[in-house]
Design an enzyme around this catalytic site. Structure first.
Site, PDB file in Angstrom:
ATOM      1  N   GLU A 125       0.811  -1.229   0.000  1.00  0.00           N
ATOM      2  CA  GLU A 125       0.000   0.000   0.000  1.00  0.00           C
ATOM      3  C   GLU A 125       0.843   1.278   0.000  1.00  0.00           C
ATOM      4  O   GLU A 125       0.613   2.203   0.781  1.00  0.00           O
ATOM      5  CB  GLU A 125      -0.991  -0.043   1.172  1.00  0.00           C
ATOM      6  CG  GLU A 125      -1.976  -1.200   1.011  1.00  0.00           C
ATOM      7  CD  GLU A 125      -2.966  -1.364   2.145  1.00  0.00           C
ATOM      8  OE1 GLU A 125      -2.864  -0.621   3.143  1.00  0.00           O
ATOM      9  OE2 GLU A 125      -3.838  -2.248   2.056  1.00  0.00           O
ATOM     10  N   GLU A 154      -4.922  -8.384  -1.977  1.00  0.00           N
ATOM     11  CA  GLU A 154      -5.511  -8.330  -0.636  1.00  0.00           C
ATOM     12  C   GLU A 154      -6.896  -7.712  -0.749  1.00  0.00           C
ATOM     13  O   GLU A 154      -7.054  -6.639  -1.333  1.00  0.00           O
ATOM     14  CB  GLU A 154      -4.629  -7.502   0.306  1.00  0.00           C
ATOM     15  CG  GLU A 154      -5.151  -7.415   1.735  1.00  0.00           C
ATOM     16  CD  GLU A 154      -4.271  -6.525   2.619  1.00  0.00           C
ATOM     17  OE1 GLU A 154      -3.035  -6.675   2.566  1.00  0.00           O
ATOM     18  OE2 GLU A 154      -4.823  -5.665   3.338  1.00  0.00           O
TER      19      GLU A 154
END
Length: 539
Positions: free
Chosen positions: A204, A321
């Site tokens: 991220e 994810e």
């Protein structure tokens, strides 16, 4: 309500026309609707092991909205000897397992080259992500790899991509990635003969990032360093692991720059999905049951595929994810029956856009685990994932439904046969749908085949005999959508006294019988005798 609908003469027909498409036509109480499954050619293809789950780094002190839902589910403290855990993973044979998460970019790796003290994560409100740096002890890495070998998982390991960088006040992390610690871990892994399916760089950090970010051009340069390092360290191995990046939220501009500036010839482009918003949101159930809201994620899948196609790269798309609701999910929603509507719809949608692998956050941990964090007992989505894994093959068939948006329909070539598997999701709590299979609307025919030789061609033979299909009906215990217990064909799914995963047994239904999709239910339908050109190879 279901009996009233049947009295109104509602029916659905499945037809095969010139082997080019299959259509399911529904005359419903409020009009007509249809499902059309193109059968001439597949529109996308997944990995055979499309289903993937994650293990995270969060310690027990990780809390959201006053609730601490992670327990001992971390890579550092998970009980690897738990029999339910072992059986749950082995049932997939194999399961892809992605190791990573928010704290992965704060992890150092102890190895033969780095024997300094290995400190653990400590809660600290002044630190990014609320915890200090942590460390993976070499002994724990050995234990994890023994576990991976025992369960037969395919491991994707997320590496620390912030090593060596400096974080500016505006949140951007600058400077080149320092690969030395990662190289030490990978070298140790190679020398020990541990099998790793893939190495992923970062978590991220794409776009505006979470906590911090890295510019796309710098990330591309660092990714090339990882690629060359893996090629070198595995030079004596017959097969080399895949490499993956960036493991972040999709940002069109950032992803486009990264793809265009990455010289790596082949890799997986990974993105994360938490499209339902924060776990504290009290309207999650309404969002999950809203087809318009569900449709919104198609834009991300479509945009990502457009970037890949226009770039000419050989990279493929993964969902690295996906937990639906961020900040650990929501108890009795993201770990309950209702979440299978979102999860299975996500799997179907992602596959239709040529996504190769879909990693669910999490296997265990938080409020969105496939397994309960405390007891390890499977939550409903575990069984949904296992049924998908066993029934839905790699080839994806174009599937559309009109008439009501409350029915979600997906079809793949079947995994257990040369037929097809149809997935029907009923988001309506009041309407029952019934489907009857016929050809050209005249009589019930099921496609059997025989290989014959006429001018060198193989041909099909049809029979109107009593063939059967297999059906798997999923419902919530007591009709409670927020129940953590799921029924398969009316029987509750539960582990046995030895921690064994229950058999997922179908009901065999005569082909002449309609397919019934009850309110708030999910049905997998395996039709082994329905052979389409997209699902078979001709000599």
């Amino acid at each position: 309500m279901g009996s009233q609908i049947r009295q109104m003469g509602i029916s659905i027909w499945l037809c095969i026309l010139s082997f080019s498409f299959v259509c399911v036509i529904a005359a419903m109480a409020d009009g007509e609707g249809s499902v059309v499954i193109e059968g001439r050619a597949s529109v996308a293809e997944t990995d055979d092991d499309f289903i993937c789950a994650t293990l995270d780094w969060w310690p027990p002190e990780k809390c959201d909205y006053g609730t601490c839902s992670w327990g001992h589910s971390s890579l550092l403290n998970l009980d690897l000897s738990n029999n339910v855990l072992l059986n749950a993973i082995k049932a997939f044979s194999p399961l892809k397992l992605r190791l990573g998460g928010t704290l992965q970019d704060k992890v150092t790796y102890q190895s033969n080259d780095l024997r300094k003290p290995c400190g653990q994560f400590v809660k600290s409100p002044t630190e990014m992500f609320g915890f200090t740096q942590g460390c993976l002890p070499i002994q724990r890495w050995d234990e994890l790899n023994s576990f991976f070998q025992k369960t037969g998982v395919e491991v994707i390991f997320g590496l620390n991509a912030l090593a060596g960088r400096s974080r500016r006040p505006d949140g951007l992390s600058t400077g080149a990635w320092d690969p030395s610690n990662a190289e030490s871990l990978i070298r140790y892994t190679v020398n020990k003969g541990y099998t790793i399916h893939g190495w992923e760089l970062g978590n991220e950090l794409s776009g505006s990032g979470v906590g911090t970010s890295v510019a796309a051009d710098q990330y591309a340069s660092d990714f090339n360093v990882l690629y060359k390092m893996v090629q070198d360290l595995y030079k004596n191995n017959e097969s080399k692991p895949s490499i993956l990046a960036p493991g972040g939220f999709f940002d069109s501009g950032w992803f486009s720059d990264f793809v265009n500036k990455t010289p790596v010839p082949s890799y997986a482009l990974t993105h994360h999905i938490y499209n339902l918003g924060p776990g504290v949101d009290e309207h999650l159930v309404e969002k999950i049951l809203d087809p318009t809201y569900l449709d919104g994620e198609a834009k991300t899948f479509s945009s990502l595929q457009s970037i890949l196609k226009s770039s000419g790269t050989s990279a493929v798309a993964w969902v690295g994810e996906a937990g639906g609701a961020y900040n650990s999910g929501r108890n009795h929603v993201t770990n309950a029956f209702v979440f299978s509507f979102w999860y299975l719809d996500q799997l179907g949608m992602a596959a239709s856009f040529d996504t190769k692998t879909y990693c669910r956050q999490t296997l265990i941990g938080g409020n969105y685990g496939l397994l309960d964090t405390t007891t390890f007992v499977p939550n409903p989505d575990y069984y949904s994932a296992l049924l998908w894994h066993r029934l839905m093959g790699r080839k994806v068939l174009s599937t559309t439904f009109s008439g009501t948006k409350k029915i979600r329909a997906y079809a793949h070539c079947a995994k257990p046969s040369r037929g097809i598997t149809l997935l029907l999701i009923n988001l309506d709590g009041n309407t029952t749908v019934e489907a009857k299979t016929v050809i050209d609307g005249t009589r019930i025919l099921y496609h059997k085949h025989r290989y014959g030789s006429k001018q060198g061609r193989r041909h099909h033979v049809f029979s109107n005999g009593e063939t059967e299909r297999e059906e798997y009906h999923l419902t919530a215990e007591g009709g409670d959508l927020q129940s953590q217990k799921m029924l398969l064909n009316g029987k509750i799914l539960t582990i046995d006294s030895f921690g064994g995963i229950p058999k997922l047994e179908a009901v065999n239904v005569k082909s002449s019988e309609p397919i019934r999709v009850d309110p708030y239910s999910i049905v997998f339908v395996h039709i082994p005798d329905l052979l389409l050109p997209a699902c078979r190879q001709y000599a």
